[in-house]
Write a protein that holds these residues in place. Structure first.
Motif, PDB file in Angstrom:
ATOM      1  N   ARG A   1       0.834  -1.199  -0.220  1.00 47.25           N
ATOM      2  CA  ARG A   1       0.114  -0.237   0.151  1.00 47.25           C
ATOM      3  C   ARG A   1       0.857   1.211   0.047  1.00 47.25           C
ATOM      4  O   ARG A   1       1.911   1.255   0.553  1.00 47.25           O
ATOM      5  CB  ARG A   1      -1.031   0.001   1.310  1.00 47.25           C
TER       6      ARG A   1
ATOM      7  N   ASN B   1      -9.239  -2.629   4.945  1.00 48.47           N
ATOM      8  CA  ASN B   1      -9.821  -3.833   3.749  1.00 48.47           C
ATOM      9  C   ASN B   1     -10.935  -4.427   4.099  1.00 48.47           C
ATOM     10  O   ASN B   1     -11.537  -5.412   3.222  1.00 48.47           O
ATOM     11  CB  ASN B   1      -8.564  -4.771   3.663  1.00 48.47           C
TER      12      ASN B   1
ATOM     13  N   ASP C   1      -5.800  -3.003   7.912  1.00 49.47           N
ATOM     14  CA  ASP C   1      -6.688  -4.297   8.227  1.00 49.47           C
ATOM     15  C   ASP C   1      -8.099  -3.814   8.357  1.00 49.47           C
ATOM     16  O   ASP C   1      -9.002  -4.319   7.626  1.00 49.47           O
ATOM     17  CB  ASP C   1      -6.379  -5.080   9.495  1.00 49.47           C
TER      18      ASP C   1
END
Lengths: 198, 198
Positions: B90, B197, B194
């Protein structure tokens, strides 16, 4: 002495001294990319900025009631590439290089640490590449990092110090000058990303 | 006059003038982050670099047989944040801010264009945040951009010019000092990723 990127320190005005306005002729690749990035940013397509030139500051004056003046400083070698940002959700990282050669691109345009930096980003899933401009013919190519690295290794192995024009034509993506953006290099990057995701 | 980031120009040695070596006490947040990034880079975990300080160069000397000397230059306001790079595939983008306040973080540590830059990266899928250090107590927090932006808007709407410490404790991620890396801020960033997503 020149800039770490090999350019003399000249103003943008001086750079655009060509009297014939044939496409971008006379404009530096850096200015062309900055203009293109400005367009991409304004449309919400990508955020890509050129990093500031790294400077070693030695002496600064702090006059009262006015701005600090840097009185002594030196250009430092960049430890990374000049550009990075985000496009299609991906981290992109690249350098832009000009050559006056007609038939080849000399690899001494790159430093070992720039190649290493691109390798590190690539290993983590970044999209790394270089934009190469042949200034005599105003031809611009995007060369994906794995291809660049192939030629970099060849230089280390058998001493061939440049990438031939035909190798760049074969492995790279030719970018046609446009109006907006001036250099639509992200089209080539999209192709690279599409191939990477297969 | 100070640096655009609000710091006087001082050497790293001067900065570490605390006589008691209690953890990182006395080290600037910038040095702590640079050290941590060096560790992450060496382990192939992330590539994150601080951008050079932007400088407006006015006058350069090119003496024969020695390096170019910048004789006159000025600090420019940064148009982006100080740090970006790649982690877990990312694009990450952040700024690092210190405050001497005990109970709040003043939002005038940010410029409008830095917030805008983070918004632009965030809109394209980047992971944007700020690292805040309370220097009196050596407490470090990661605050995700959407939370920072919430308080930024509050400032514009009702004039509250800071984020309270308890708001940061509630919304941010406290980073405990470590040996290697010194500031394991990427653990908080992983949590942010986390959650993003889901």
């Amino acid at each position: 002495m020149k800039y770490p990127n090999g350019k003399q320190f000249t103003s943008a005005l001086e750079k655009k001294k060509s009297t014939i306005n044939h496409g971008s002729r006379g404009m530096s690749l850096e200015n062309e990319i900055n203009q293109s990035n400005q367009y991409y940013l304004s449309r919400g397509i990508a955020v890509v900025h050129k990093k500031p030139t790294p400077i070693q500051i030695v002496n600064v004056d702090y006059p009262k009631r006015s701005a600090a003046i840097i009185k002594e400083a030196y250009f430092k070698k960049a430890s990374t590439t000049d550009y990075n940002g985000i496009y299609l959700g991906r981290y992109i990282d690249f350098d832009a290089k000009e050559t006056k050669q007609l038939n080849s691109f000399p690899l001494n345009n790159f430093h070992q640490h720039q190649i290493k930096h691109m390798q590190q980003c690539y290993d983590l899933g970044g999209i790394c590449f270089t934009i190469i401009k042949f200034t005599k013919t105003d031809e611009v190519y995007v060369l994906n990092f794995p291809d660049l690295f192939k030629y970099w290794k060849r230089k280390e192995e058998n001493g061939k110090k440049s990438i031939s024009k035909s190798e760049i034509e074969h492995n790279g993506y030719k970018i046609k000058y446009n109006l907006n953006p001036l250099i639509p290099y992200l089209e080539a990057v999209k192709t690279i990303i599409d191939h990477t995701n297969i």
